[in-house]
Design a protein around this motif. Structure first.
Motif, PDB file in Angstrom:
ATOM      1  N   LEU A 117      46.783 -41.328 -39.788  1.00  0.00           N
ATOM      2  CA  LEU A 117      45.732 -41.413 -38.549  1.00  0.00           C
ATOM      3  C   LEU A 117      45.107 -40.152 -38.249  1.00  0.00           C
ATOM      4  CD1 LEU A 117      48.078 -43.979 -36.277  1.00  0.00           C
ATOM      5  CD2 LEU A 117      45.720 -44.186 -37.288  1.00  0.00           C
ATOM      6  N   LEU A 118      45.928 -39.084 -38.188  1.00  0.00           N
ATOM      7  CA  LEU A 118      45.473 -37.881 -37.808  1.00  0.00           C
ATOM      8  C   LEU A 118      44.540 -37.405 -38.949  1.00  0.00           C
ATOM      9  CD1 LEU A 118      48.964 -35.923 -36.650  1.00  0.00           C
ATOM     10  CD2 LEU A 118      46.871 -36.986 -35.255  1.00  0.00           C
ATOM     11  N   ASP A 119      44.630 -37.342 -40.017  1.00  0.00           N
ATOM     12  CA  ASP A 119      43.847 -36.927 -41.297  1.00  0.00           C
ATOM     13  C   ASP A 119      42.541 -37.849 -41.177  1.00  0.00           C
ATOM     14  OD1 ASP A 119      45.788 -35.302 -42.005  1.00  0.00           O
ATOM     15  OD2 ASP A 119      46.132 -36.602 -43.865  1.00  0.00           O
ATOM     16  N   ARG A 120      42.701 -39.028 -40.921  1.00  0.00           N
ATOM     17  CA  ARG A 120      41.391 -39.823 -40.698  1.00  0.00           C
ATOM     18  C   ARG A 120      40.464 -39.443 -39.671  1.00  0.00           C
ATOM     19  NH1 ARG A 120      42.060 -46.226 -42.533  1.00  0.00           N
ATOM     20  NH2 ARG A 120      43.106 -45.654 -44.511  1.00  0.00           N
ATOM     21  N   LEU A 121      40.997 -39.206 -38.592  1.00  0.00           N
ATOM     22  CA  LEU A 121      40.484 -38.909 -37.223  1.00  0.00           C
ATOM     23  C   LEU A 121      39.923 -37.484 -37.428  1.00  0.00           C
ATOM     24  CD1 LEU A 121      42.799 -40.473 -34.780  1.00  0.00           C
ATOM     25  CD2 LEU A 121      40.393 -41.212 -35.329  1.00  0.00           C
ATOM     26  N   ALA A 122      40.652 -36.452 -37.948  1.00  0.00           N
ATOM     27  CA  ALA A 122      40.144 -35.284 -38.143  1.00  0.00           C
ATOM     28  C   ALA A 122      39.003 -35.020 -39.004  1.00  0.00           C
ATOM     29  CB  ALA A 122      41.267 -34.081 -38.709  1.00  0.00           C
ATOM     30  N   SER A 123      38.823 -35.975 -40.085  1.00  0.00           N
ATOM     31  CA  SER A 123      37.982 -35.981 -40.910  1.00  0.00           C
ATOM     32  C   SER A 123      36.619 -36.304 -40.237  1.00  0.00           C
ATOM     33  CB  SER A 123      38.199 -36.846 -42.031  1.00  0.00           C
ATOM     34  OG  SER A 123      37.934 -38.280 -41.608  1.00  0.00           O
ATOM     35  N   ARG A 124      36.610 -36.970 -39.100  1.00  0.00           N
ATOM     36  CA  ARG A 124      35.565 -37.260 -38.172  1.00  0.00           C
ATOM     37  C   ARG A 124      34.947 -36.197 -37.257  1.00  0.00           C
ATOM     38  NH1 ARG A 124      37.129 -43.125 -35.968  1.00  0.00           N
ATOM     39  NH2 ARG A 124      35.483 -42.605 -34.408  1.00  0.00           N
ATOM     40  N   GLY A 125      35.820 -34.965 -37.383  1.00  0.00           N
ATOM     41  CA  GLY A 125      35.677 -33.792 -36.425  1.00  0.00           C
ATOM     42  C   GLY A 125      36.507 -33.889 -35.028  1.00  0.00           C
ATOM     43  N   ILE A 126      37.350 -34.722 -34.846  1.00  0.00           N
ATOM     44  CA  ILE A 126      38.299 -34.718 -33.930  1.00  0.00           C
ATOM     45  C   ILE A 126      39.470 -34.032 -34.188  1.00  0.00           C
ATOM     46  CG2 ILE A 126      39.971 -36.595 -32.397  1.00  0.00           C
ATOM     47  CD1 ILE A 126      37.876 -38.802 -33.050  1.00  0.00           C
ATOM     48  N   ARG A 127      39.899 -33.034 -33.029  1.00  0.00           N
ATOM     49  CA  ARG A 127      40.632 -32.127 -33.237  1.00  0.00           C
ATOM     50  C   ARG A 127      41.833 -32.016 -32.200  1.00  0.00           C
ATOM     51  NH1 ARG A 127      39.119 -31.659 -37.595  1.00  0.00           N
ATOM     52  NH2 ARG A 127      38.166 -30.244 -38.745  1.00  0.00           N
ATOM     53  N   GLU A 128      41.817 -32.914 -30.987  1.00  0.00           N
ATOM     54  CA  GLU A 128      42.786 -33.156 -30.214  1.00  0.00           C
ATOM     55  C   GLU A 128      43.094 -34.335 -30.228  1.00  0.00           C
ATOM     56  OE1 GLU A 128      42.289 -31.970 -25.407  1.00  0.00           O
ATOM     57  OE2 GLU A 128      40.665 -31.434 -26.734  1.00  0.00           O
ATOM     58  N   PHE A 129      44.548 -34.756 -30.050  1.00  0.00           N
ATOM     59  CA  PHE A 129      45.201 -35.987 -30.066  1.00  0.00           C
ATOM     60  C   PHE A 129      46.127 -36.185 -29.131  1.00  0.00           C
ATOM     61  CE2 PHE A 129      43.965 -34.385 -34.486  1.00  0.00           C
ATOM     62  CZ  PHE A 129      43.274 -35.445 -34.791  1.00  0.00           C
ATOM     63  N   TYR A 130      46.167 -37.255 -28.481  1.00  0.00           N
ATOM     64  CA  TYR A 130      46.967 -37.733 -27.321  1.00  0.00           C
ATOM     65  C   TYR A 130      47.895 -38.603 -27.430  1.00  0.00           C
ATOM     66  CZ  TYR A 130      44.303 -34.383 -24.501  1.00  0.00           C
ATOM     67  OH  TYR A 130      43.487 -33.276 -23.962  1.00  0.00           O
ATOM     68  N   LEU A 131      49.153 -39.052 -27.029  1.00  0.00           N
ATOM     69  CA  LEU A 131      49.669 -40.214 -26.832  1.00  0.00           C
ATOM     70  C   LEU A 131      50.694 -40.148 -25.622  1.00  0.00           C
ATOM     71  CD1 LEU A 131      53.025 -39.599 -27.743  1.00  0.00           C
ATOM     72  CD2 LEU A 131      51.778 -38.918 -29.927  1.00  0.00           C
ATOM     73  N   LEU A 132      51.039 -41.423 -25.329  1.00  0.00           N
ATOM     74  CA  LEU A 132      51.983 -41.973 -24.307  1.00  0.00           C
ATOM     75  C   LEU A 132      52.943 -42.492 -24.891  1.00  0.00           C
ATOM     76  CD1 LEU A 132      49.021 -42.867 -22.077  1.00  0.00           C
ATOM     77  CD2 LEU A 132      50.787 -41.185 -21.448  1.00  0.00           C
ATOM     78  N   THR A 133      54.317 -42.042 -24.577  1.00  0.00           N
ATOM     79  CA  THR A 133      55.540 -42.628 -24.858  1.00  0.00           C
ATOM     80  C   THR A 133      56.494 -42.677 -24.051  1.00  0.00           C
ATOM     81  OG1 THR A 133      57.024 -42.597 -26.897  1.00  0.00           O
ATOM     82  CG2 THR A 133      56.269 -40.498 -25.927  1.00  0.00           C
ATOM     83  N   THR A 134      57.375 -43.805 -24.187  1.00  0.00           N
ATOM     84  CA  THR A 134      58.557 -43.803 -23.204  1.00  0.00           C
ATOM     85  C   THR A 134      59.868 -43.614 -23.934  1.00  0.00           C
ATOM     86  OG1 THR A 134      58.616 -46.172 -23.578  1.00  0.00           O
ATOM     87  CG2 THR A 134      57.387 -45.390 -21.369  1.00  0.00           C
ATOM     88  N   THR A 135      59.731 -43.634 -25.350  1.00  0.00           N
ATOM     89  CA  THR A 135      60.802 -43.576 -25.935  1.00  0.00           C
ATOM     90  C   THR A 135      60.863 -42.502 -27.392  1.00  0.00           C
ATOM     91  OG1 THR A 135      60.026 -45.398 -27.516  1.00  0.00           O
ATOM     92  CG2 THR A 135      61.672 -46.068 -25.671  1.00  0.00           C
ATOM     93  N   ALA A 136      59.695 -42.315 -27.723  1.00  0.00           N
ATOM     94  CA  ALA A 136      59.525 -41.461 -28.942  1.00  0.00           C
ATOM     95  C   ALA A 136      59.090 -39.828 -28.727  1.00  0.00           C
ATOM     96  CB  ALA A 136      58.326 -42.020 -30.070  1.00  0.00           C
ATOM     97  N   GLN A 137      59.679 -39.223 -27.890  1.00  0.00           N
ATOM     98  CA  GLN A 137      59.087 -38.085 -27.425  1.00  0.00           C
ATOM     99  C   GLN A 137      59.687 -37.166 -28.680  1.00  0.00           C
ATOM    100  OE1 GLN A 137      59.732 -36.418 -23.579  1.00  0.00           O
ATOM    101  NE2 GLN A 137      59.131 -34.246 -23.784  1.00  0.00           N
TER     102      GLN A 137
END
Length: 148
Positions: free
Chosen positions: A86-106
């Motif tokens: 997911l990160l690689d695909r999005l970075a190939s589009r020029g996106i460099r900032e990634f967020y997520l919200l988690t209650t269990t997987a910090q």
């Protein structure tokens, strides 16, 4: 791409019902997947979908969401491969900032470079509007910034 019998590929419209079932089984929200399913990737063991992950991509940032692996396939690195792809695909589009919200997987995402941040200030500033309201108030917001 495959790892033994596990193959990871882009999701298709036919995968939506199984993605929904996997998210429900993992107590993850299904809101918004109809709008963002084209960013989802799935892991398959033969014909069975055993993992998924998606993103909501915006102009300058993306929300990583709905990363789930079937109980029967946990501990095999499938989640790590889904997040990496997911990160690689999005970075190939020029996106460099990634967020997520988690209650269990910090702890899981911290091992992958995500850092906890204040979600009230940071998510709206990135262009990922309206996301925080879909997740529990106890969810931790995390961010990963990749260098260009």
């Amino acid at each position: 791409m495959s790892d033994g019998e596990i193959a990871i590929s882009g999701a298709t419209a036919d995968d939506l019902s199984v993605i929904r079932e996997l998210l429900i089984a993992n107590n993850l929200p299904t809101i918004g997947i109809d709008d963002h399913w084209k960013t989802f990737i799935v892991a398959r063991d033969g014909d069975a979908m055993v993992g998924c992950g998606g993103a909501e991509a915006y102009k300058f940032a993306a929300l990583i969401r709905s990363v789930a692996v079937a109980d029967s396939h946990r501990g095999r690195g499938i989640g790590r491969r889904i997040v990496r792809q997911l990160l690689d695909r999005l970075a190939s589009r020029g996106i460099r900032e990634f967020y997520l919200l988690t209650t269990t997987a910090q702890p899981y995402f911290a091992k992958r470079g995500f850092k906890p941040i204040d979600r009230d200030e940071s998510i709206p500033a990135s262009g990922v509007d309206g996301v925080a309201g879909r997740v529990s108030d106890t969810a931790v917001c995390m961010r990963l910034v990749m260098l260009a």
